[in-house]
Design a protein around this motif. Structure first.
Motif, PDB file in Angstrom:
ATOM      1  N   LEU A  22      18.791  56.319  61.465  1.00  0.00           N
ATOM      2  CA  LEU A  22      17.750  56.256  62.323  1.00  0.00           C
ATOM      3  C   LEU A  22      18.111  55.234  63.431  1.00  0.00           C
ATOM      4  CD1 LEU A  22      14.663  56.002  60.260  1.00  0.00           C
ATOM      5  CD2 LEU A  22      15.076  57.945  61.844  1.00  0.00           C
ATOM      6  N   LEU A  23      18.650  54.026  63.145  1.00  0.00           N
ATOM      7  CA  LEU A  23      19.080  53.026  64.119  1.00  0.00           C
ATOM      8  C   LEU A  23      20.584  53.733  64.923  1.00  0.00           C
ATOM      9  CD1 LEU A  23      18.718  49.722  61.923  1.00  0.00           C
ATOM     10  CD2 LEU A  23      17.372  50.639  64.002  1.00  0.00           C
ATOM     11  N   PHE A  24      21.279  54.440  64.300  1.00  0.00           N
ATOM     12  CA  PHE A  24      22.262  54.806  64.918  1.00  0.00           C
ATOM     13  C   PHE A  24      21.794  56.032  66.110  1.00  0.00           C
ATOM     14  CE2 PHE A  24      25.610  58.175  65.870  1.00  0.00           C
ATOM     15  CZ  PHE A  24      26.604  57.350  65.994  1.00  0.00           C
ATOM     16  N   GLN A  25      20.669  56.619  65.769  1.00  0.00           N
ATOM     17  CA  GLN A  25      20.415  57.598  66.725  1.00  0.00           C
ATOM     18  C   GLN A  25      19.516  56.751  68.066  1.00  0.00           C
ATOM     19  OE1 GLN A  25      17.458  59.800  64.410  1.00  0.00           O
ATOM     20  NE2 GLN A  25      19.112  60.890  63.510  1.00  0.00           N
ATOM     21  N   LYS A  26      18.918  55.796  67.464  1.00  0.00           N
ATOM     22  CA  LYS A  26      18.226  54.943  68.603  1.00  0.00           C
ATOM     23  C   LYS A  26      18.161  53.530  67.993  1.00  0.00           C
ATOM     24  CE  LYS A  26      13.751  54.359  70.802  1.00  0.00           C
ATOM     25  NZ  LYS A  26      12.572  53.443  70.404  1.00  0.00           N
ATOM     26  N   ASN A  27      18.965  52.596  68.843  1.00  0.00           N
ATOM     27  CA  ASN A  27      19.061  51.217  68.361  1.00  0.00           C
ATOM     28  C   ASN A  27      17.837  50.571  68.801  1.00  0.00           C
ATOM     29  OD1 ASN A  27      20.611  49.538  66.736  1.00  0.00           O
ATOM     30  ND2 ASN A  27      22.056  49.385  67.968  1.00  0.00           N
ATOM     31  N   GLY A  28      17.538  49.348  68.053  1.00  0.00           N
ATOM     32  CA  GLY A  28      16.602  48.668  68.651  1.00  0.00           C
ATOM     33  C   GLY A  28      15.175  49.099  68.322  1.00  0.00           C
ATOM     34  N   ARG A  29      14.905  49.736  67.010  1.00  0.00           N
ATOM     35  CA  ARG A  29      13.724  49.889  66.604  1.00  0.00           C
ATOM     36  C   ARG A  29      12.730  49.073  65.884  1.00  0.00           C
ATOM     37  NH1 ARG A  29      13.384  56.255  65.432  1.00  0.00           N
ATOM     38  NH2 ARG A  29      15.271  56.959  66.201  1.00  0.00           N
ATOM     39  N   SER A  30      11.617  49.225  65.915  1.00  0.00           N
ATOM     40  CA  SER A  30      10.628  48.185  65.324  1.00  0.00           C
ATOM     41  C   SER A  30      10.152  48.771  63.756  1.00  0.00           C
ATOM     42  CB  SER A  30       9.211  48.255  65.995  1.00  0.00           C
ATOM     43  OG  SER A  30       8.490  49.433  66.000  1.00  0.00           O
ATOM     44  N   LEU A  31       9.602  47.899  63.020  1.00  0.00           N
ATOM     45  CA  LEU A  31       9.409  48.371  61.810  1.00  0.00           C
ATOM     46  C   LEU A  31       8.550  49.753  61.863  1.00  0.00           C
ATOM     47  CD1 LEU A  31       9.385  48.172  58.510  1.00  0.00           C
ATOM     48  CD2 LEU A  31       7.430  46.503  58.851  1.00  0.00           C
ATOM     49  N   GLY A  32       7.442  49.776  62.595  1.00  0.00           N
ATOM     50  CA  GLY A  32       6.650  50.868  62.909  1.00  0.00           C
ATOM     51  C   GLY A  32       7.235  52.155  63.025  1.00  0.00           C
ATOM     52  N   GLU A  33       8.282  51.969  64.273  1.00  0.00           N
ATOM     53  CA  GLU A  33       8.868  53.334  64.543  1.00  0.00           C
ATOM     54  C   GLU A  33       9.749  53.797  63.130  1.00  0.00           C
ATOM     55  OE1 GLU A  33      10.769  53.083  68.630  1.00  0.00           O
ATOM     56  OE2 GLU A  33      10.757  50.990  67.963  1.00  0.00           O
ATOM     57  N   LEU A  57      24.284  44.621  57.745  1.00  0.00           N
ATOM     58  CA  LEU A  57      24.338  46.135  58.525  1.00  0.00           C
ATOM     59  C   LEU A  57      23.550  45.946  59.654  1.00  0.00           C
ATOM     60  CD1 LEU A  57      25.087  48.097  55.229  1.00  0.00           C
ATOM     61  CD2 LEU A  57      26.621  47.874  57.053  1.00  0.00           C
ATOM     62  N   ILE A  58      22.305  45.281  59.662  1.00  0.00           N
ATOM     63  CA  ILE A  58      21.476  45.213  60.958  1.00  0.00           C
ATOM     64  C   ILE A  58      21.174  43.913  61.133  1.00  0.00           C
ATOM     65  CG2 ILE A  58      20.406  47.370  59.942  1.00  0.00           C
ATOM     66  CD1 ILE A  58      17.931  45.645  59.174  1.00  0.00           C
ATOM     67  N   VAL A  59      20.780  43.755  62.368  1.00  0.00           N
ATOM     68  CA  VAL A  59      20.528  42.222  62.969  1.00  0.00           C
ATOM     69  C   VAL A  59      19.211  42.523  63.570  1.00  0.00           C
ATOM     70  CG1 VAL A  59      22.869  41.289  63.505  1.00  0.00           C
ATOM     71  CG2 VAL A  59      21.773  42.794  65.096  1.00  0.00           C
ATOM     72  N   VAL A  60      18.487  41.287  63.664  1.00  0.00           N
ATOM     73  CA  VAL A  60      17.216  41.316  64.089  1.00  0.00           C
ATOM     74  C   VAL A  60      16.900  40.609  65.142  1.00  0.00           C
ATOM     75  CG1 VAL A  60      14.926  40.700  63.422  1.00  0.00           C
ATOM     76  CG2 VAL A  60      16.198  41.755  61.702  1.00  0.00           C
ATOM     77  N   TYR A  70      18.551  46.090  65.193  1.00  0.00           N
ATOM     78  CA  TYR A  70      19.949  46.884  65.685  1.00  0.00           C
ATOM     79  C   TYR A  70      20.917  47.119  64.472  1.00  0.00           C
ATOM     80  CZ  TYR A  70      17.568  45.533  70.104  1.00  0.00           C
ATOM     81  OH  TYR A  70      16.796  45.370  70.890  1.00  0.00           O
ATOM     82  N   LEU A  71      21.591  48.145  64.680  1.00  0.00           N
ATOM     83  CA  LEU A  71      22.589  48.540  63.698  1.00  0.00           C
ATOM     84  C   LEU A  71      23.857  47.656  64.038  1.00  0.00           C
ATOM     85  CD1 LEU A  71      24.065  50.613  61.803  1.00  0.00           C
ATOM     86  CD2 LEU A  71      24.504  51.795  63.744  1.00  0.00           C
ATOM     87  N   ASN A  72      24.540  47.036  63.029  1.00  0.00           N
ATOM     88  CA  ASN A  72      25.782  46.308  63.295  1.00  0.00           C
ATOM     89  C   ASN A  72      26.820  47.071  62.369  1.00  0.00           C
ATOM     90  OD1 ASN A  72      27.614  44.238  63.350  1.00  0.00           O
ATOM     91  ND2 ASN A  72      26.874  43.406  61.723  1.00  0.00           N
ATOM     92  N   SER A  73      27.528  47.783  63.199  1.00  0.00           N
ATOM     93  CA  SER A  73      28.615  48.560  62.446  1.00  0.00           C
ATOM     94  C   SER A  73      29.809  48.026  61.935  1.00  0.00           C
ATOM     95  CB  SER A  73      28.903  49.667  63.134  1.00  0.00           C
ATOM     96  OG  SER A  73      29.455  49.571  64.311  1.00  0.00           O
ATOM     97  N   ALA A  74      30.055  46.652  62.178  1.00  0.00           N
ATOM     98  CA  ALA A  74      31.280  45.950  61.846  1.00  0.00           C
ATOM     99  C   ALA A  74      31.462  46.048  60.377  1.00  0.00           C
ATOM    100  CB  ALA A  74      31.123  44.537  62.194  1.00  0.00           C
ATOM    101  N   PRO A  75      30.520  45.747  59.419  1.00  0.00           N
ATOM    102  CA  PRO A  75      30.856  45.853  57.903  1.00  0.00           C
ATOM    103  C   PRO A  75      31.251  47.175  57.656  1.00  0.00           C
ATOM    104  CG  PRO A  75      28.659  44.786  58.182  1.00  0.00           C
ATOM    105  CD  PRO A  75      29.033  45.327  59.756  1.00  0.00           C
ATOM    106  N   ILE A  76      30.936  48.129  58.224  1.00  0.00           N
ATOM    107  CA  ILE A  76      31.135  49.811  57.724  1.00  0.00           C
ATOM    108  C   ILE A  76      32.517  49.846  58.370  1.00  0.00           C
ATOM    109  CG2 ILE A  76      30.983  51.940  58.318  1.00  0.00           C
ATOM    110  CD1 ILE A  76      27.955  51.567  58.347  1.00  0.00           C
ATOM    111  N   ALA A  77      32.920  49.231  59.534  1.00  0.00           N
ATOM    112  CA  ALA A  77      34.492  49.243  60.039  1.00  0.00           C
ATOM    113  C   ALA A  77      35.242  48.572  58.963  1.00  0.00           C
ATOM    114  CB  ALA A  77      34.379  48.642  61.487  1.00  0.00           C
ATOM    115  N   ASP A  78      34.839  47.369  58.454  1.00  0.00           N
ATOM    116  CA  ASP A  78      35.690  46.648  57.483  1.00  0.00           C
ATOM    117  C   ASP A  78      36.096  47.463  56.469  1.00  0.00           C
ATOM    118  OD1 ASP A  78      35.554  44.374  59.283  1.00  0.00           O
ATOM    119  OD2 ASP A  78      34.112  43.443  58.163  1.00  0.00           O
TER     120      ASP A  78
END
Length: 108
Positions: A22-33, A57-60, A70-78
């Motif tokens: 979901l965050l990959f599709q649209k970054n910066g989502r709220s809990l409600g979204e 994996l996410i940052v707030v 927001y998605l943080n893809s750095a750990p997946i890249a690692d």
């Protein structure tokens, strides 16, 4: 527990993978979204988000009273660099072909 262990633990759950998608599709989502896309309580989604945050994996980010994820893809890249990238595509394709041929011989 190392960050890498936390990443693998976080990725082991299908709900958490869905949240990352979901965050990959649209970054910066709220809990409600995010809750709109899942059939579970806000408390359950929050627990999954905490695990994703602990695994980095996410940052707030707080924007006023809104908490955005927001998605943080750095750990997946690692993970890719350490566990996947070192295996060349040719070798993987050769092993897959060999496995397929062996299965055909055993079944045929």
């Amino acid at each position: 527990m190392s960050v890498m262990d936390k990443v693998f633990k976080a990725l082991a759950d299908s709900t958490r993978r869905q949240l990352l998608d979901l965050l990959f599709q649209k970054n910066g989502r709220s809990l409600g979204e995010m809750c709109e896309h899942l059939d579970m309580t806000r408390q359950s989604v929050t627990k999954h988000l905490v695990i994703l945050e602990e695994a980095e994996l996410i940052v707030v980010e707080w924007q006023g009273r809104n908490k955005l994820h927001y998605l943080n893809s750095a750990p997946i890249a690692d993970i890719y660099d350490r566990w996947i990238g070192k295996y060349e595509r040719q070798r993987m394709d050769a092993l897959r072909d060999l496995k397929r041929k062996l299965e055909e011989e055993n079944n045929g």
